[in-house]
Design a protein around this motif. Structure first.
Motif, PDB file in Angstrom:
ATOM      1  N   TYR A 237       0.834  -1.198   0.000  1.00 36.73           N
ATOM      2  CA  TYR A 237       0.000   0.000   0.000  1.00 36.73           C
ATOM      3  C   TYR A 237       0.868   1.247   0.000  1.00 36.73           C
ATOM      4  N   SER A 238       0.452   2.271  -0.737  1.00 39.65           N
ATOM      5  CA  SER A 238       1.167   3.547  -0.718  1.00 39.65           C
ATOM      6  C   SER A 238       0.798   4.307   0.556  1.00 39.65           C
ATOM      7  N   VAL A 239       1.582   5.322   0.881  1.00 41.48           N
ATOM      8  CA  VAL A 239       1.260   6.176   2.024  1.00 41.48           C
ATOM      9  C   VAL A 239      -0.107   6.805   1.799  1.00 41.48           C
ATOM     10  N   ARG A 240      -0.387   7.204   0.571  1.00 43.21           N
ATOM     11  CA  ARG A 240      -1.695   7.803   0.245  1.00 43.21           C
ATOM     12  C   ARG A 240      -2.838   6.802   0.507  1.00 43.21           C
ATOM     13  N   ASP A 241      -2.663   5.536   0.071  1.00 42.04           N
ATOM     14  CA  ASP A 241      -3.679   4.507   0.341  1.00 42.04           C
ATOM     15  C   ASP A 241      -3.970   4.428   1.834  1.00 42.04           C
ATOM     16  N   LEU A 242      -2.909   4.398   2.629  1.00 40.79           N
ATOM     17  CA  LEU A 242      -3.054   4.233   4.082  1.00 40.79           C
ATOM     18  C   LEU A 242      -3.670   5.453   4.750  1.00 40.79           C
ATOM     19  N   THR A 243      -3.339   6.653   4.285  1.00 38.17           N
ATOM     20  CA  THR A 243      -3.887   7.851   4.928  1.00 38.17           C
ATOM     21  C   THR A 243      -5.323   8.137   4.515  1.00 38.17           C
ATOM     22  N   GLN A 244      -5.738   7.680   3.340  1.00 37.09           N
ATOM     23  CA  GLN A 244      -7.108   7.926   2.893  1.00 37.09           C
ATOM     24  C   GLN A 244      -8.109   6.922   3.474  1.00 37.09           C
TER      25      GLN A 244
ATOM     26  N   ASP B 165       0.800 -10.398  -8.116  1.00 35.91           N
ATOM     27  CA  ASP B 165       1.634 -10.363  -9.320  1.00 35.91           C
ATOM     28  C   ASP B 165       1.755  -8.971  -9.926  1.00 35.91           C
ATOM     29  N   LYS B 166       0.805  -8.088  -9.650  1.00 32.06           N
ATOM     30  CA  LYS B 166       0.785  -6.791 -10.329  1.00 32.06           C
ATOM     31  C   LYS B 166       0.915  -5.581  -9.401  1.00 32.06           C
ATOM     32  N   SER B 167       0.530  -5.711  -8.142  1.00 31.66           N
ATOM     33  CA  SER B 167       0.593  -4.565  -7.227  1.00 31.66           C
ATOM     34  C   SER B 167       2.045  -4.178  -6.957  1.00 31.66           C
ATOM     35  N   PRO B 168       2.333  -2.886  -6.966  1.00 28.27           N
ATOM     36  CA  PRO B 168       3.714  -2.455  -6.697  1.00 28.27           C
ATOM     37  C   PRO B 168       4.085  -2.683  -5.237  1.00 28.27           C
ATOM     38  N   ILE B 169       5.374  -2.665  -4.979  1.00 22.98           N
ATOM     39  CA  ILE B 169       5.893  -2.724  -3.611  1.00 22.98           C
ATOM     40  C   ILE B 169       6.487  -1.354  -3.316  1.00 22.98           C
ATOM     41  N   TYR B 170       6.018  -0.719  -2.248  1.00 22.71           N
ATOM     42  CA  TYR B 170       6.512   0.595  -1.832  1.00 22.71           C
ATOM     43  C   TYR B 170       7.573   0.377  -0.758  1.00 22.71           C
ATOM     44  N   VAL B 171       8.785   0.847  -1.019  1.00 25.46           N
ATOM     45  CA  VAL B 171       9.906   0.665  -0.105  1.00 25.46           C
ATOM     46  C   VAL B 171      10.278   2.023   0.486  1.00 25.46           C
ATOM     47  N   HIS B 172      10.432   2.056   1.801  1.00 22.12           N
ATOM     48  CA  HIS B 172      10.837   3.276   2.505  1.00 22.12           C
ATOM     49  C   HIS B 172      12.106   2.998   3.285  1.00 22.12           C
ATOM     50  N   ILE B 173      13.108   3.848   3.102  1.00 18.45           N
ATOM     51  CA  ILE B 173      14.346   3.764   3.865  1.00 18.45           C
ATOM     52  C   ILE B 173      14.537   5.119   4.526  1.00 18.45           C
ATOM     53  N   ASP B 174      14.437   5.149   5.842  1.00 23.23           N
ATOM     54  CA  ASP B 174      14.590   6.396   6.599  1.00 23.23           C
ATOM     55  C   ASP B 174      15.935   6.382   7.314  1.00 23.23           C
ATOM     56  N   THR B 175      16.692   7.443   7.171  1.00 20.96           N
ATOM     57  CA  THR B 175      18.002   7.536   7.802  1.00 20.96           C
ATOM     58  C   THR B 175      17.891   7.500   9.319  1.00 20.96           C
ATOM     59  N   ALA B 176      16.915   8.168   9.852  1.00 21.78           N
ATOM     60  CA  ALA B 176      16.706   8.175  11.303  1.00 21.78           C
ATOM     61  C   ALA B 176      15.212   8.138  11.575  1.00 21.78           C
ATOM     62  N   HIS B 177      14.850   7.446  12.625  1.00 21.26           N
ATOM     63  CA  HIS B 177      13.444   7.304  12.980  1.00 21.26           C
ATOM     64  C   HIS B 177      13.349   7.490  14.485  1.00 21.26           C
ATOM     65  N   GLN B 178      12.600   8.484  14.914  1.00 19.35           N
ATOM     66  CA  GLN B 178      12.518   8.812  16.334  1.00 19.35           C
ATOM     67  C   GLN B 178      11.316   8.153  16.971  1.00 19.35           C
ATOM     68  N   GLY B 179      11.499   7.656  18.185  1.00 16.17           N
ATOM     69  CA  GLY B 179      10.406   7.057  18.940  1.00 16.17           C
ATOM     70  C   GLY B 179       9.390   8.086  19.391  1.00 16.17           C
ATOM     71  N   LEU B 180       8.312   7.605  20.017  1.00 17.75           N
ATOM     72  CA  LEU B 180       7.216   8.481  20.411  1.00 17.75           C
ATOM     73  C   LEU B 180       7.219   8.888  21.871  1.00 17.75           C
ATOM     74  N   GLY B 181       7.619   7.997  22.761  1.00 21.59           N
ATOM     75  CA  GLY B 181       7.453   8.315  24.167  1.00 21.59           C
ATOM     76  C   GLY B 181       8.554   7.760  25.040  1.00 21.59           C
ATOM     77  N   GLY B 182       8.299   7.727  26.336  1.00 21.14           N
ATOM     78  CA  GLY B 182       9.305   7.306  27.305  1.00 21.14           C
ATOM     79  C   GLY B 182       9.096   5.891  27.802  1.00 21.14           C
ATOM     80  N   ASP B 183       9.661   5.633  28.976  1.00 20.65           N
ATOM     81  CA  ASP B 183       9.625   4.295  29.559  1.00 20.65           C
ATOM     82  C   ASP B 183       8.311   3.990  30.263  1.00 20.65           C
ATOM     83  N   VAL B 184       7.710   5.008  30.853  1.00 21.56           N
ATOM     84  CA  VAL B 184       6.539   4.799  31.703  1.00 21.56           C
ATOM     85  C   VAL B 184       5.474   5.847  31.401  1.00 21.56           C
TER      86      VAL B 184
END
Length: 155
Positions: free
Chosen positions: A89-96, A109-128
């Motif tokens: 699924y594309s990002v657009r497919d997922l957001t819509q 056999d026909k659907s494309p594969i969307y590949v994402h490579i992010d140099t850095a990915h930050q987490g969302l929260g803490g330990d507790v």
């Protein structure tokens, strides 16, 4: 320690009730896609940072507020690879889509594969829950990095 894992693009999808980007793999240093019918048809992606780059140390203080967090490095702690994901699924497919049933049909056999490579990915929260603060060494601090991405197609 380096682990080698095998899966399919379809198996990486997590069917959350509310569709969103998912299935990411952290600290990925290489990935390979192969055709089911012809193993000689493949794409390999290698990702690396200069060996001289330093990363921060682990820091889990629990609820002991007397400890100081270590100084932040450029990249989140101990990360040597990239954040990688592959999806039918594309990002657009997922957001819509508001529900899984609203995602487009996938043809293996026909659907494309969307590949994402992010140099850095930050987490969302803490330990507790009572301290939902991301530790300094897990934050993304720099806006630019030096890295190498190598694509190999074929044998």
């Amino acid at each position: 320690i380096l682990g080698v894992h095998e899966t399919t693009v379809s198996a990486m999808h997590v069917p959350y009730i509310f569709p969103c980007e998912n299935g990411g793999r952290a600290d990925t240093q290489w990935v390979q896609f192969e055709s089911n019918e012809d193993k000689s048809k493949r794409i390999e992606i290698r990702y690396s940072f200069p060996r001289t780059e330093t990363v921060g140390n682990e820091f889990l203080d629990g609820d002991d507020l007397s400890h100081k967090e270590p100084k932040a490095s450029k990249r989140p702690s101990a990360m040597k690879g990239a954040q990688f994901s592959a999806s039918r699924y594309s990002v657009r497919d997922l957001t819509q889509a508001k529900h899984q049933s609203e995602l487009p049909a996938v043809d293996m056999d026909k659907s494309p594969i969307y590949v994402h490579i992010d140099t850095a990915h930050q987490g969302l929260g803490g330990d507790v829950s009572w301290r939902p603060k991301l530790h300094t060494q897990y934050k993304v601090h720099d806006k630019s990095w030096m890295y190498t991405v190598v694509f190999t197609i074929g044998n």
